[in-house]
Design a protein around this motif. Structure first.
Motif, PDB file in Angstrom:
ATOM      1  N   ASP A 123       0.901  -1.289   0.043  1.00 20.58           N
ATOM      2  CA  ASP A 123       0.006  -0.108   0.023  1.00 20.58           C
ATOM      3  C   ASP A 123       0.799   1.391   0.015  1.00 20.58           C
ATOM      4  O   ASP A 123       0.581   2.370  -0.586  1.00 20.58           O
ATOM      5  CB  ASP A 123      -0.956   0.169   1.084  1.00 20.58           C
ATOM      6  N   SER A 124       2.114   1.271   0.646  1.00 20.09           N
ATOM      7  CA  SER A 124       3.110   2.395   0.623  1.00 20.09           C
ATOM      8  C   SER A 124       3.973   2.297  -0.637  1.00 20.09           C
ATOM      9  O   SER A 124       4.666   3.328  -0.637  1.00 20.09           O
ATOM     10  CB  SER A 124       3.839   2.325   2.027  1.00 20.09           C
ATOM     11  N   ARG A 125       3.631   1.415  -1.337  1.00 21.99           N
ATOM     12  CA  ARG A 125       4.444   1.169  -2.609  1.00 21.99           C
ATOM     13  C   ARG A 125       5.982   1.142  -2.530  1.00 21.99           C
ATOM     14  O   ARG A 125       7.028   1.639  -3.210  1.00 21.99           O
ATOM     15  CB  ARG A 125       4.096   2.857  -3.587  1.00 21.99           C
ATOM     16  N   GLU A 126       6.210   0.421  -1.304  1.00 19.99           N
ATOM     17  CA  GLU A 126       7.606   0.028  -0.898  1.00 19.99           C
ATOM     18  C   GLU A 126       7.728  -1.230  -1.457  1.00 19.99           C
ATOM     19  O   GLU A 126       8.036  -2.117  -0.841  1.00 19.99           O
ATOM     20  CB  GLU A 126       7.805   0.288   0.450  1.00 19.99           C
ATOM     21  N   PHE A 127       8.087  -1.301  -2.841  1.00 20.31           N
ATOM     22  CA  PHE A 127       8.073  -2.713  -3.583  1.00 20.31           C
ATOM     23  C   PHE A 127       9.538  -3.355  -3.289  1.00 20.31           C
ATOM     24  O   PHE A 127       9.502  -4.332  -3.284  1.00 20.31           O
ATOM     25  CB  PHE A 127       7.928  -2.426  -5.011  1.00 20.31           C
ATOM     26  N   GLY A 128      10.555  -2.469  -3.116  1.00 19.35           N
ATOM     27  CA  GLY A 128      11.994  -3.164  -2.951  1.00 19.35           C
ATOM     28  C   GLY A 128      11.926  -3.730  -1.525  1.00 19.35           C
ATOM     29  O   GLY A 128      12.540  -5.101  -1.495  1.00 19.35           O
ATOM     30  N   LYS A 129      11.373  -3.306  -0.594  1.00 16.24           N
ATOM     31  CA  LYS A 129      11.191  -3.762   0.813  1.00 16.24           C
ATOM     32  C   LYS A 129      10.017  -4.979   0.864  1.00 16.24           C
ATOM     33  O   LYS A 129      10.380  -6.004   1.513  1.00 16.24           O
ATOM     34  CB  LYS A 129      10.825  -2.823   1.857  1.00 16.24           C
ATOM     35  N   LEU A 130       9.272  -4.734  -0.165  1.00 17.52           N
ATOM     36  CA  LEU A 130       8.379  -5.796  -0.242  1.00 17.52           C
ATOM     37  C   LEU A 130       8.625  -7.201  -0.872  1.00 17.52           C
ATOM     38  O   LEU A 130       8.523  -8.360  -0.436  1.00 17.52           O
ATOM     39  CB  LEU A 130       7.089  -5.367  -1.133  1.00 17.52           C
ATOM     40  N   SER A 131       9.754  -7.071  -1.915  1.00 21.89           N
ATOM     41  CA  SER A 131      10.146  -8.252  -2.337  1.00 21.89           C
ATOM     42  C   SER A 131      10.825  -8.913  -1.435  1.00 21.89           C
ATOM     43  O   SER A 131      10.944 -10.375  -1.545  1.00 21.89           O
ATOM     44  CB  SER A 131      11.207  -7.742  -3.701  1.00 21.89           C
ATOM     45  N   LYS A 132      11.679  -8.293  -0.453  1.00 21.92           N
ATOM     46  CA  LYS A 132      12.429  -9.068   0.483  1.00 21.92           C
ATOM     47  C   LYS A 132      11.532  -9.885   1.377  1.00 21.92           C
ATOM     48  O   LYS A 132      11.711 -11.095   1.963  1.00 21.92           O
ATOM     49  CB  LYS A 132      13.153  -8.113   1.381  1.00 21.92           C
ATOM     50  N   VAL A 133      10.383  -9.355   1.926  1.00 20.91           N
ATOM     51  CA  VAL A 133       9.259 -10.145   2.579  1.00 20.91           C
ATOM     52  C   VAL A 133       8.986 -11.353   1.815  1.00 20.91           C
ATOM     53  O   VAL A 133       8.631 -12.330   2.190  1.00 20.91           O
ATOM     54  CB  VAL A 133       8.219  -9.124   2.988  1.00 20.91           C
ATOM     55  N   PHE A 134       8.588 -11.141   0.539  1.00 23.91           N
ATOM     56  CA  PHE A 134       7.975 -12.174  -0.433  1.00 23.91           C
ATOM     57  C   PHE A 134       9.117 -13.333  -0.452  1.00 23.91           C
ATOM     58  O   PHE A 134       8.754 -14.563  -0.536  1.00 23.91           O
ATOM     59  CB  PHE A 134       7.185 -11.672  -1.655  1.00 23.91           C
ATOM     60  N   PHE A 135      10.407 -12.818  -0.873  1.00 21.62           N
ATOM     61  CA  PHE A 135      11.533 -13.660  -0.967  1.00 21.62           C
ATOM     62  C   PHE A 135      11.710 -14.726   0.321  1.00 21.62           C
ATOM     63  O   PHE A 135      11.967 -15.845   0.063  1.00 21.62           O
ATOM     64  CB  PHE A 135      12.818 -12.907  -1.259  1.00 21.62           C
ATOM     65  N   PHE A 136      11.259 -14.187   1.330  1.00 23.07           N
ATOM     66  CA  PHE A 136      11.680 -15.051   2.656  1.00 23.07           C
ATOM     67  C   PHE A 136      10.498 -15.873   2.666  1.00 23.07           C
ATOM     68  O   PHE A 136      10.810 -16.972   3.160  1.00 23.07           O
ATOM     69  CB  PHE A 136      11.634 -13.867   3.741  1.00 23.07           C
ATOM     70  N   PHE A 137       9.232 -15.604   2.454  1.00 20.88           N
ATOM     71  CA  PHE A 137       8.009 -16.396   2.345  1.00 20.88           C
ATOM     72  C   PHE A 137       8.339 -17.591   1.356  1.00 20.88           C
ATOM     73  O   PHE A 137       8.084 -18.647   1.676  1.00 20.88           O
ATOM     74  CB  PHE A 137       6.999 -15.818   2.061  1.00 20.88           C
ATOM     75  N   PHE A 138       8.931 -17.315   0.313  1.00 19.98           N
ATOM     76  CA  PHE A 138       9.118 -18.194  -0.767  1.00 19.98           C
ATOM     77  C   PHE A 138      10.179 -19.301  -0.175  1.00 19.98           C
ATOM     78  O   PHE A 138      10.182 -20.565  -0.334  1.00 19.98           O
ATOM     79  CB  PHE A 138       9.653 -17.717  -2.086  1.00 19.98           C
ATOM     80  N   PHE A 139      11.276 -18.607   0.317  1.00 19.52           N
ATOM     81  CA  PHE A 139      12.410 -19.435   1.070  1.00 19.52           C
ATOM     82  C   PHE A 139      11.832 -20.419   2.258  1.00 19.52           C
ATOM     83  O   PHE A 139      12.285 -21.535   2.396  1.00 19.52           O
ATOM     84  CB  PHE A 139      13.522 -18.514   1.646  1.00 19.52           C
ATOM     85  N   LEU A 140      10.788 -20.032   3.015  1.00 26.27           N
ATOM     86  CA  LEU A 140      10.386 -20.646   3.989  1.00 26.27           C
ATOM     87  C   LEU A 140       9.469 -21.914   3.305  1.00 26.27           C
ATOM     88  O   LEU A 140       9.454 -23.004   3.708  1.00 26.27           O
ATOM     89  CB  LEU A 140       9.431 -20.161   4.946  1.00 26.27           C
ATOM     90  N   GLU A 141       8.729 -21.606   2.221  1.00 25.65           N
ATOM     91  CA  GLU A 141       7.875 -22.499   1.550  1.00 25.65           C
ATOM     92  C   GLU A 141       8.795 -23.590   1.153  1.00 25.65           C
ATOM     93  O   GLU A 141       8.341 -25.005   0.945  1.00 25.65           O
ATOM     94  CB  GLU A 141       7.005 -22.118   0.484  1.00 25.65           C
ATOM     95  N   LEU A 142       9.932 -23.424   0.376  1.00 27.49           N
ATOM     96  CA  LEU A 142      10.937 -24.307  -0.207  1.00 27.49           C
ATOM     97  C   LEU A 142      11.348 -25.138   1.155  1.00 27.49           C
ATOM     98  O   LEU A 142      11.534 -26.382   0.826  1.00 27.49           O
ATOM     99  CB  LEU A 142      12.010 -23.639  -0.719  1.00 27.49           C
ATOM    100  N   LYS A 143      11.691 -24.657   2.372  1.00 22.45           N
ATOM    101  CA  LYS A 143      12.136 -25.353   3.371  1.00 22.45           C
ATOM    102  C   LYS A 143      11.407 -26.372   3.849  1.00 22.45           C
ATOM    103  O   LYS A 143      11.390 -27.409   4.201  1.00 22.45           O
ATOM    104  CB  LYS A 143      12.635 -24.491   4.512  1.00 22.45           C
TER     105      LYS A 143
END
Length: 146
Positions: free
Chosen positions: A120-140
């Protein structure tokens, strides 16, 4: 008039938190309300201080469900404030406390709320870090199943 009422309320809730000898439900409620009041008055340092004290309560003083509901309430107010830097600091403290408590459900939901706030704040760079972490956890998690 309203400012005086807020100052009185802050004083009252500070007293409740101080009077509680053993961390419990009333101290948790008082700190939750104090955090919201400080947010309303714009006292960012006090917001951070009381929020960090509140995080101490979720470790042992209240149930996981009660802590999650209280945390959601505070973080919703922080999100409405539109101060992304403050919100990130509080989310970081919350996520650390939830992870230490091993409350995975609340940790996951809090991360999702952080992701929505960043989107919502259009902080897409920081948002990608959050989603990358979720992706990593799902792979784990998938790796553990296999």
């Amino acid at each position: 008039m309203i400012e005086e009422d807020i100052k009185e309320a802050i004083s009252g809730f500070e007293n409740v938190a101080k009077l509680e000898q053993k961390k419990g439900k009333w101290g948790f409620k008082a700190l939750k309300k104090l955090t919201k009041l400080y947010l309303q008055t714009g006292e960012k340092q006090k917001v951070v201080e009381t929020f960090k004290q509140l995080m101490e309560y979720i470790k042992s003083a209240v149930t996981a469900n009660y802590a999650e509901k209280g945390l959601d309430s505070v973080l919703d107010n922080v999100g409405m404030n539109k101060d992304v830097a403050l919100a990130e600091e509080l989310y970081s403290a919350a996520l650390s406390a939830l992870q230490a408590q091993k409350n995975e459900r609340a940790w996951f939901r809090t991360n999702l709320k952080l992701g929505k706030l960043l989107f919502d704040s259009r902080e897409f760079g920081k948002l990608s870090k959050v989603f990358f972490f979720f992706f990593f956890l799902e792979l784990k998690r998938i790796d553990k199943k296999n």
